[in-house]
Motif scaffolding. Structure first.
Motif, PDB file in Angstrom:
ATOM      1  N   HIS A 166      -8.568  12.983   3.812  1.00 42.49           N
ATOM      2  CA  HIS A 166      -7.582  12.391   2.898  1.00 42.49           C
ATOM      3  C   HIS A 166      -6.992  13.453   1.987  1.00 42.49           C
ATOM      4  O   HIS A 166      -5.771  13.525   1.788  1.00 42.49           O
TER       5      HIS A 166
ATOM      6  N   ILE B 142      -1.587   6.889   8.709  1.00 45.06           N
ATOM      7  CA  ILE B 142      -2.473   5.851   8.185  1.00 45.06           C
ATOM      8  C   ILE B 142      -3.682   5.727   9.096  1.00 45.06           C
ATOM      9  O   ILE B 142      -3.547   5.742  10.329  1.00 45.06           O
TER      10      ILE B 142
ATOM     11  N   LEU C   1       0.857  -1.186   0.000  1.00 46.09           N
ATOM     12  CA  LEU C   1       0.000   0.000   0.000  1.00 46.09           C
ATOM     13  C   LEU C   1       0.890   1.231   0.000  1.00 46.09           C
ATOM     14  O   LEU C   1       1.774   1.376   0.847  1.00 46.09           O
ATOM     15  N   GLU C   2       0.672   2.103  -0.990  1.00 47.03           N
ATOM     16  CA  GLU C   2       1.479   3.311  -1.116  1.00 47.03           C
ATOM     17  C   GLU C   2       0.915   4.443  -0.256  1.00 47.03           C
ATOM     18  O   GLU C   2      -0.267   4.461   0.080  1.00 47.03           O
ATOM     19  N   GLU C   3       1.763   5.410   0.080  1.00 50.78           N
ATOM     20  CA  GLU C   3       1.334   6.543   0.888  1.00 50.78           C
ATOM     21  C   GLU C   3       0.262   7.355   0.154  1.00 50.78           C
ATOM     22  O   GLU C   3       0.378   7.626  -1.041  1.00 50.78           O
ATOM     23  N   GLY C   4      -0.796   7.706   0.859  1.00 50.17           N
ATOM     24  CA  GLY C   4      -1.881   8.479   0.276  1.00 50.17           C
ATOM     25  C   GLY C   4      -2.917   7.638  -0.448  1.00 50.17           C
ATOM     26  O   GLY C   4      -3.927   8.168  -0.920  1.00 50.17           O
ATOM     27  N   GLU C   5      -2.709   6.336  -0.514  1.00 51.27           N
ATOM     28  CA  GLU C   5      -3.645   5.461  -1.215  1.00 51.27           C
ATOM     29  C   GLU C   5      -4.873   5.197  -0.347  1.00 51.27           C
ATOM     30  O   GLU C   5      -4.794   5.178   0.886  1.00 51.27           O
TER      31      GLU C   5
ATOM     32  N   ASN D 142      -3.243  14.028   2.728  1.00 51.41           N
ATOM     33  CA  ASN D 142      -2.684  12.876   2.028  1.00 51.41           C
ATOM     34  C   ASN D 142      -2.693  11.645   2.929  1.00 51.41           C
ATOM     35  O   ASN D 142      -1.738  10.851   2.975  1.00 51.41           O
TER      36      ASN D 142
ATOM     37  N   THR E  40      -3.389   8.063   4.306  1.00 49.42           N
ATOM     38  CA  THR E  40      -3.553   6.729   3.753  1.00 49.42           C
ATOM     39  C   THR E  40      -4.715   6.037   4.455  1.00 49.42           C
ATOM     40  O   THR E  40      -4.797   6.047   5.690  1.00 49.42           O
TER      41      THR E  40
END
Length: 346
Positions: free
Chosen positions: A204, A178, A48-52, A208, A210
């Motif tokens: 979000h 997160i 899981l990428e940052e901000g996803e 940004n 997650t």
């Protein structure tokens, strides 16, 4: 950039004791108990990428909550690897807790008899926040989530939707990177659900943030997340963009309509399956690739005065079952023999 969440062949097995019937509570029951092994999570791998914003969905018992509990350090896995923001959750839980927030829809963290502002104050001390930073952060969350009129009302007097907004604020006070959401909209009405989704999306976009979301509500998945992972029996069976999920498996809609006059015998519907018919209304299933929802609604409203009309997604369990069958090479197509209501045409 390195992923903020990384799982590699993560597994969790529970041993459950099954007692013999009729011996409940006795020493003999403990001696004769059978031990049963349950594989809750069977080797999940993902990044899981940052901000996803990820929707992690599946039927009851699929392993969703177990996975979240391992990622937040509550449970130790039986085997496999996981890292969250560079931490191994079950080994560095205290350090990780300053970087993540979590909400379990059926496990409140607000003090029931106190107003939310008191819980916020308590959390500021638990997370060792600087007083000035806490005040700024609290002010931002109050504005973003619309909590100004709720702060001094005891939690027990808040509606479920109001309480969930306060739960989100409590989870985000310390500025986590997160947010883990486990069934955040469970039990909410339509208006409260949309309000909560809007609040999550705002946060979000502002920070940004997650998002790791589990939900049984297809509306949560559609409105919040760009990527969806489906698990069943503890294994990943689908990992793709939400748009692909919508295109393949969220085509069906359930349309319920109640007219202001009895339905005549010559009433019928094109390209829709009749699920239920009464004197005043019907419930229909529609494939949006065959006939758009707005086209059907327009035809229904022109046919007769409409008193009430609802459009719903099929239950998430049905959607997941279709995905599971598709993964086993069983193609799920629209039924060309859908049964119309006898008579005329809408």
């Amino acid at each position: 950039m390195a992923p903020v969440v990384s799982l590699k062949d993560l597994k969790k097995t529970f041993r459950l004791k099954r007692k013999q019937p009729g011996l409940r509570g006795s020493i003999r029951a403990l001696i004769d108990a059978d031990w049963q092994t349950v594989d809750a999570v069977k080797g999940i791998s993902l990044e899981l990428e940052e901000g996803e914003m990820l929707a992690f969905i599946g039927p009851n018992g699929a392993g969703k909550s177990t996975t979240i509990k391992m990622l937040t350090g509550i449970l130790h896995p039986s085997s496999g690897e996981a890292q969250v923001l560079g931490y191994v959750p079950w080994k560095q839980r205290r350090a990780l807790s300053y970087e993540i927030g979590s909400i379990f829809g059926q496990k409140p963290q607000l003090w029931y008899h106190l107003p939310p502002v008191d819980t916020f104050e308590l959390f500021s001390h638990i997370y060792e926040m600087d007083p000035a930073v806490f005040q700024r952060r609290k002010g931002f969350l109050i504005e973003a989530l619309g909590l100004a009129d709720l702060l001094n009302t005891p939690v027990r007097k808040l509606s479920l939707g109001q309480r969930m907004r306060c739960e989100i604020a409590a989870s985000l006070l310390h500025g986590p990177r997160i947010l883990f959401l486990d069934e955040p909209t469970i039990g909410l009405d339509v208006v409260a659900k949309q309000s909560l989704r809007d609040a999550i999306r705002t946060l979000h976009d502002e920070e940004n943030l997650t998002i790791f979301l589990t939900s049984h509500d297809a509306g949560d998945v559609e409105s919040l997340c760009k990527r969806v992972i489906v698990i069943n029996h503890g294994q990943v069976i689908f990992d793709d963009r939400t748009s692909a999920l919508k295109r393949r498996f969220l085509r069906r809609k359930i349309v319920g309509v109640r007219f202001g006059q009895p339905i005549p015998d010559d009433f019928s519907v094109r390209n829709a399956t009749l699920l239920k018919r009464g004197t005043w209304g019907v419930k229909l299933e529609l494939d949006t690739h065959v006939r758009p929802v707005d086209d059907l609604i327009g035809a229904l409203m022109q046919y007769a005065p409409v008193v009430d009309l609802t459009v719903e997604d099929p239950p998430m369990e049905e959607i997941i079952r279709e995905i599971y069958l598709a993964e086993e090479a069983v193609t799920v197509e629209h039924d060309p023999d859908a049964r119309p209501v006898p008579g005329g045409d809408v």
